[in-house]
Design an enzyme around this catalytic site. Structure first.
Site, PDB file in Angstrom:
ATOM      1  CE1 TYR A   1      70.198  45.570 -42.289  1.00  0.00           C
ATOM      2  CE2 TYR A   1      70.779  43.246 -42.289  1.00  0.00           C
ATOM      3  CZ  TYR A   1      70.789  44.486 -41.678  1.00  0.00           C
ATOM      4  OH  TYR A   1      71.407  44.648 -40.462  1.00  0.00           O
TER       5      TYR A   1
HETATM    6  O1  LIG Z   1      72.288  39.068 -38.055  1.00  0.00           O
HETATM    7  C1  LIG Z   1      71.906  40.039 -38.699  1.00  0.00           C
HETATM    8  O2  LIG Z   1      72.681  40.805 -39.229  1.00  0.00           O
HETATM    9  C2  LIG Z   1      70.445  40.263 -38.905  1.00  0.00           C
HETATM   10  O3  LIG Z   1      69.756  39.676 -37.801  1.00  0.00           O
HETATM   11  C3  LIG Z   1      68.359  39.768 -37.872  1.00  0.00           C
HETATM   12  O4  LIG Z   1      67.879  39.072 -39.017  1.00  0.00           O
HETATM   13  P1  LIG Z   1      67.414  37.567 -38.866  1.00  0.00           P
HETATM   14  O5  LIG Z   1      68.544  36.712 -38.472  1.00  0.00           O
HETATM   15  O6  LIG Z   1      66.699  37.237 -40.118  1.00  0.00           O
HETATM   16  O7  LIG Z   1      66.445  37.642 -37.593  1.00  0.00           O
HETATM   17  P2  LIG Z   1      64.886  37.422 -37.462  1.00  0.00           P
HETATM   18  O8  LIG Z   1      64.147  38.291 -38.375  1.00  0.00           O
HETATM   19  O9  LIG Z   1      64.567  37.525 -36.027  1.00  0.00           O
HETATM   20  O10 LIG Z   1      64.703  35.911 -37.937  1.00  0.00           O
HETATM   21  C4  LIG Z   1      65.300  34.853 -37.201  1.00  0.00           C
HETATM   22  C5  LIG Z   1      64.923  33.537 -37.803  1.00  0.00           C
HETATM   23  O11 LIG Z   1      63.510  33.342 -37.672  1.00  0.00           O
HETATM   24  C6  LIG Z   1      62.953  33.022 -38.942  1.00  0.00           C
HETATM   25  N1  LIG Z   1      61.593  33.567 -38.997  1.00  0.00           N
HETATM   26  C7  LIG Z   1      61.393  34.900 -39.013  1.00  0.00           C
HETATM   27  C8  LIG Z   1      60.137  35.435 -39.040  1.00  0.00           C
HETATM   28  C9  LIG Z   1      59.028  34.555 -39.069  1.00  0.00           C
HETATM   29  O12 LIG Z   1      57.853  34.969 -39.084  1.00  0.00           O
HETATM   30  N2  LIG Z   1      59.268  33.221 -39.046  1.00  0.00           N
HETATM   31  C10 LIG Z   1      60.512  32.688 -39.010  1.00  0.00           C
HETATM   32  O13 LIG Z   1      60.680  31.465 -38.995  1.00  0.00           O
HETATM   33  C11 LIG Z   1      63.883  33.618 -39.960  1.00  0.00           C
HETATM   34  O14 LIG Z   1      63.774  32.911 -41.196  1.00  0.00           O
HETATM   35  C12 LIG Z   1      65.215  33.404 -39.285  1.00  0.00           C
HETATM   36  O15 LIG Z   1      65.702  32.150 -39.568  1.00  0.00           O
HETATM   37  C13 LIG Z   1      67.945  41.207 -37.929  1.00  0.00           C
HETATM   38  O16 LIG Z   1      66.530  41.286 -38.055  1.00  0.00           O
HETATM   39  C14 LIG Z   1      68.598  41.927 -39.061  1.00  0.00           C
HETATM   40  O17 LIG Z   1      68.265  43.290 -38.996  1.00  0.00           O
HETATM   41  C15 LIG Z   1      70.102  41.745 -39.033  1.00  0.00           C
HETATM   42  O18 LIG Z   1      70.633  42.495 -37.992  1.00  0.00           O
END
Ligand SMILES: O=C(O)[C@H]1O[C@H](OP(=O)(O)OP(=O)(O)OC[C@H]2O[C@@H](n3ccc(=O)[nH]c3=O)[C@H](O)[C@@H]2O)[C@H](O)[C@@H](O)[C@H]1O
Length: 439
Positions: free
Chosen positions: A248
């Protein structure tokens, strides 16, 4: 047996052995009393087959036309009406823009389209309504936009003909490009969808923009994930972005390079926005804050990832209203594209901004805030972060956006999640203390 075969399928083509035929042939003989009658019958059959086939092809073409979700005079009228700015004459903010918003039925797309419409700009949306997450949420967002006079065309940004048609019908001043395959971890399951939307779709859109006359200015969604394994905090636009941790992130980084090419060769005005984990009402069900809320309310466990050496993961969670202000500020300050007829006439702006909150919060803290607003304790499974493309933390330096866009985030995670929970409970039909819902 041999005789019968020879009778029915004569060895000499063109000759029918009527004399030696059995009962069946005698029957045929009565029907086709002469070769000329047979010829007429054959002609009749050929004519019937030809008319049947041409009728089928007419039915096919018409049903394709009827099934197409775009095209036609009525459709063009809807596009023009939706694209027309409605700012009062002599308004301090000028005549208003006509903005093509891709991914308009998405989370950020819906909020931006609504904000643009409310201040009097013209907006036309494009969205393919794919099933990455529940399309009924996208349809509900479409209905919300329709109630404010914003029309969304159902189509894919890979459809160059559709995009060319849209620019034919409306001389869009701006494109807010938000259509993308989102999600960091899903890239391991469906890598091709990232190439389809974030690379191929982006190029198709840029081709349409570069061919348009006038060329629009483009503001588009990059991502905080481009910082990848960068560990210099807070992340500044000048930091290295050549170590993506997920496909991504790699496609978003590629998007920054691709848009640079179109800026350089064709004079397209480009602004790339690096969004930091955007959340809020009408959000994306695949994101942690949303899926945690659903599971907590349904009494199901949630999985909380933890980094190496038991360090909590953290994100610079950014509230949707702040992101909308950053997007509109970018549209308002975007300089014009300089090309015509696909040729650059002079240098055009190329900008990149972080849009974050500058206040990272750990994931366990996010869970505690949700528990408080939901008044329900979460069942937590804490596990070590799998090697799935995640990064341990994000933290935006927003100096550049503050200086050039007037961007100033004002909603902290506690306030933002309170608003999200309120929307969630109302949208999914939860009443306080009840477990009934339409989920
Ligand atoms: O800034 C971005 O550019 C991206 O932001 C977002 O990605 P992320 O920051 O990864 O958000 P998100 O999935 O909510 O996970 C948040 C936290 O929860 C943790 N996480 C997640 C899932 C889970 O089951 N458990 C968990 O601990 C996980 O490890 C993480 O630490 C958008 O989805 C992406 O499309 C893109 O726009």
């Amino acid at each position: 047996m041999r005789v019968l075969e020879e009778d029915l399928f004569p060895s000499t083509p063109g000759k029918v052995k009527i004399e030696r035929a059995g009962a069946m042939n005698r029957q045929l003989h009565r029907c086709f009393a002469s070769t000329s009658t047979m010829f007429l019958w054959a002609l009749f059959l050929v004519a019937m087959t030809a008319s049947y086939l041409s009728f089928q092809s007419f039915v096919d073409t018409s049903s394709k036309y009827l099934a197409a979700s775009w095209g036609g005079l009525h459709w063009e009228r809807q596009i023009r009406a939706s694209a027309a700015p409605r700012r009062p004459p002599g308004s301090a903010a000028g005549a208003g823009m006509s903005v093509l918003v891709t991914g308009a039925a998405g989370f950020v797309g819906t909020h931006c389209s609504l904000a643009l419409r409310k201040r009097g700009d013209g907006v036309v949306g494009v969205d393919n309504f794919n099933a990455y997450y529940d399309p009924s949420l996208k349809k509900a967002r479409r209905a919300l936009l329709a109630s404010h006079g914003v029309f969304i065309v159902e189509g894919d940004i890979n459809d160059g003909r559709l995009l060319a048609k849209l620019f034919d019908v409306v001389p869009f001043t701006h494109v807010l490009h938000l259509a993308a395959q989102a999600g960091v971890r899903y890239a391991m399951q469906n890598p091709a969808s990232y190439v389809h939307s974030n690379i191929a779709g982006l190029v198709t859109l840029l081709e349409a923009c570069k061919d348009a006359d006038p060329q629009p200015a483009i503001v588009w969604a990059s991502s905080s994930s481009v910082y990848g394994l960068n560990d210099k905090v807070p992340f500044s636009e000048r930091d290295r972005t050549d170590q993506p941790a997920s496909l991504y992130a790699a496609t978003k980084k590629a998007g920054e390079e691709i848009t640079h090419t179109y800026n350089h060769i064709y004079g397209l005005s480009i602004t790339g926005l690096r969004f930091f984990t955007v959340y809020g009402p009408w959000g994306r069900p695949d994101m942690a804050y949303f899926s945690f809320t659903r599971n907590i309310l349904q009494g199901k466990p949630i999985t909380v990832y933890r980094g190496k050496d038991r360090v909590d993961l953290a994100r610079d969670f950014t509230y949707i209203d702040d992101i909308v202000k950053g997007c509109l500020g970018s549209l308002d300050t975007a300089g014009k594209s300089t090309g015509t007829g696909g040729k650059k006439r002079g240098p055009a702006p190329y900008r990149i901004f972080n849009l974050g909150n500058t206040a990272p919060v750990t994931v366990p803290n996010l869970v505690s805030i949700l528990e408080k607003h939901l008044r329900v304790k979460a069942k937590k499974n804490v596990v070590e972060m799998p090697g799935n493309g995640d990064v341990p933390f994000t933290h935006a330096n927003i100096t550049l956006a503050r200086q050039q866009l007037g961007y100033k985030p004002t909603t902290n995670l506690d306030v933002g999640l309170k608003k999200f929970v309120k929307w969630y409970q109302s949208y999914y039909g939860y009443t306080r203390g009840s477990k009934n819902s339409r989920q």
